[in-house]
Design a protein around this motif. Structure first.
Motif, PDB file in Angstrom:
ATOM      1  N   ASP A 104       0.654  -1.075  -0.078  1.00 29.47           N
ATOM      2  CA  ASP A 104      -0.078   0.396   0.191  1.00 29.47           C
ATOM      3  C   ASP A 104       0.834   1.463   0.269  1.00 29.47           C
ATOM      4  O   ASP A 104       2.323   1.467   0.026  1.00 29.47           O
ATOM      5  CB  ASP A 104      -1.116   0.064   1.299  1.00 29.47           C
ATOM      6  CG  ASP A 104      -0.018   0.052   3.033  1.00 29.47           C
ATOM      7  OD1 ASP A 104      -0.240   0.888   3.878  1.00 29.47           O
ATOM      8  OD2 ASP A 104       0.470  -1.301   2.877  1.00 29.47           O
ATOM      9  N   ASP A 105      -0.070   1.925  -0.280  1.00 28.02           N
ATOM     10  CA  ASP A 105       0.684   3.623  -0.617  1.00 28.02           C
ATOM     11  C   ASP A 105       2.223   4.125   1.032  1.00 28.02           C
ATOM     12  O   ASP A 105       3.086   4.322   0.563  1.00 28.02           O
ATOM     13  CB  ASP A 105      -0.293   4.421  -0.897  1.00 28.02           C
ATOM     14  CG  ASP A 105      -0.389   5.097  -2.012  1.00 28.02           C
ATOM     15  OD1 ASP A 105       0.555   4.239  -2.862  1.00 28.02           O
ATOM     16  OD2 ASP A 105      -1.663   5.653  -2.976  1.00 28.02           O
ATOM     17  N   ALA A 106       0.993   4.041   1.662  1.00 30.13           N
ATOM     18  CA  ALA A 106       1.550   3.935   3.298  1.00 30.13           C
ATOM     19  C   ALA A 106       3.050   3.526   3.701  1.00 30.13           C
ATOM     20  O   ALA A 106       3.950   3.930   4.033  1.00 30.13           O
ATOM     21  CB  ALA A 106       0.798   3.950   3.752  1.00 30.13           C
ATOM     22  N   THR A 107       2.756   2.285   3.141  1.00 29.30           N
ATOM     23  CA  THR A 107       4.366   1.603   3.569  1.00 29.30           C
ATOM     24  C   THR A 107       4.712   2.227   2.769  1.00 29.30           C
ATOM     25  O   THR A 107       6.384   1.914   3.013  1.00 29.30           O
ATOM     26  CB  THR A 107       4.000  -0.297   3.357  1.00 29.30           C
ATOM     27  OG1 THR A 107       3.068  -0.685   4.077  1.00 29.30           O
ATOM     28  CG2 THR A 107       4.659  -0.576   3.343  1.00 29.30           C
ATOM     29  N   LEU A 108       4.970   2.367   1.184  1.00 31.63           N
ATOM     30  CA  LEU A 108       6.224   2.437  -0.145  1.00 31.63           C
ATOM     31  C   LEU A 108       6.534   4.643   0.473  1.00 31.63           C
ATOM     32  O   LEU A 108       7.869   4.433   0.895  1.00 31.63           O
ATOM     33  CB  LEU A 108       5.247   2.755  -0.986  1.00 31.63           C
ATOM     34  CG  LEU A 108       5.498   1.550  -2.028  1.00 31.63           C
ATOM     35  CD1 LEU A 108       4.106   1.879  -3.076  1.00 31.63           C
ATOM     36  CD2 LEU A 108       6.553   0.100  -1.912  1.00 31.63           C
ATOM     37  N   HIS A 109       5.604   4.826   0.831  1.00 29.76           N
ATOM     38  CA  HIS A 109       6.457   5.974   1.249  1.00 29.76           C
ATOM     39  C   HIS A 109       6.515   6.238   2.759  1.00 29.76           C
ATOM     40  O   HIS A 109       8.058   6.912   3.308  1.00 29.76           O
ATOM     41  CB  HIS A 109       5.144   7.122   1.465  1.00 29.76           C
ATOM     42  CG  HIS A 109       4.147   7.481   0.545  1.00 29.76           C
ATOM     43  ND1 HIS A 109       5.345   9.157  -0.301  1.00 29.76           N
ATOM     44  CD2 HIS A 109       3.102   7.153  -0.225  1.00 29.76           C
ATOM     45  CE1 HIS A 109       4.662   8.732  -1.628  1.00 29.76           C
ATOM     46  NE2 HIS A 109       3.653   7.856  -1.340  1.00 29.76           N
ATOM     47  N   ARG A 110       6.227   5.239   3.901  1.00 26.35           N
ATOM     48  CA  ARG A 110       7.150   4.803   5.146  1.00 26.35           C
ATOM     49  C   ARG A 110       8.537   4.327   4.671  1.00 26.35           C
ATOM     50  O   ARG A 110       9.478   4.675   5.687  1.00 26.35           O
ATOM     51  CB  ARG A 110       6.316   3.844   6.097  1.00 26.35           C
ATOM     52  CG  ARG A 110       5.822   4.768   6.919  1.00 26.35           C
ATOM     53  CD  ARG A 110       4.987   4.002   8.119  1.00 26.35           C
ATOM     54  NE  ARG A 110       5.056   2.330   7.917  1.00 26.35           N
ATOM     55  CZ  ARG A 110       3.620   1.989   7.511  1.00 26.35           C
ATOM     56  NH1 ARG A 110       2.283   2.098   7.994  1.00 26.35           N
ATOM     57  NH2 ARG A 110       3.675   0.284   7.081  1.00 26.35           N
ATOM     58  N   THR A 111       8.804   3.232   4.010  1.00 22.02           N
ATOM     59  CA  THR A 111      10.124   2.863   3.277  1.00 22.02           C
ATOM     60  C   THR A 111      11.246   3.901   2.674  1.00 22.02           C
ATOM     61  O   THR A 111      11.893   4.288   2.963  1.00 22.02           O
ATOM     62  CB  THR A 111       9.380   2.015   2.933  1.00 22.02           C
ATOM     63  OG1 THR A 111       8.926   0.698   3.143  1.00 22.02           O
ATOM     64  CG2 THR A 111      11.185   1.248   1.617  1.00 22.02           C
ATOM     65  N   ALA A 112      10.212   4.796   1.587  1.00 25.09           N
ATOM     66  CA  ALA A 112      11.420   5.976   1.061  1.00 25.09           C
ATOM     67  C   ALA A 112      11.624   6.780   2.402  1.00 25.09           C
ATOM     68  O   ALA A 112      12.540   7.724   2.326  1.00 25.09           O
ATOM     69  CB  ALA A 112      10.114   6.094   0.077  1.00 25.09           C
TER      70      ALA A 112
END
Length: 144
Positions: A104-112
């Motif tokens: 999901d987008d939230a996980t992607l943004h947390r990773t970035a």
């Protein structure tokens, strides 16, 4: 005219071979003992290696672009990796990005964000550069 130019080139090559045989004290000519032929081979190998590296780099860039175009969410992670200083990605890295793109987008943004914080922390951990100060003019030695 082409036949004359060809004959001139052949004559030059035979003279070069004769010179090599005299210099190297050879009774029979072998290209393996000819420094010029060895240099030509080395230059050819270097040229081929350069071309192969350029092709590999172009293929990697194309794969990066294709991955970014196919998976817009992966672009977030690619940007984070680039900011962290990780530009050279291999096949396993691209496979991992494809798996991350399904999150999901939230996980992607947390990773970035994590990648960016890791980079910032690593940059802060570097020792400070010593300040170089020019000595005052009074300390300069004067020439007589």
């Amino acid at each position: 005219m082409a036949a004359i130019n060809g004959a001139i080139q052949e004559h030059k090559e035979w003279r070069r071979i004769g010179h090599v045989m005299a210099e190297e004290n050879l009774e029979t000519y072998t290209p393996d003992a000819d420094p010029t032929v060895l240099r030509w081979r080395r230059e050819d190998e270097e040229r081929q290696a350069t071309e192969k590296a350029a092709q590999t780099q172009a293929a990697a860039a194309e794969a990066d672009e294709r991955l970014a175009a196919d998976h817009a969410p992966a672009q977030v992670v690619l940007t984070g990796l680039a900011r962290a200083g990780l530009h050279d990605l291999d096949g396993e890295d691209h496979q991992a990005l494809q798996h991350l793109a399904h999150l999901d987008d939230a996980t992607l943004h947390r990773t970035a964000d994590w990648l960016e914080r890791t980079r910032t922390t690593a940059l802060r951990a570097l020792p400070p550069r010593p300040a170089h100060r020019r000595p005052p003019p009074e300390s300069w030695t004067r020439r007589s």
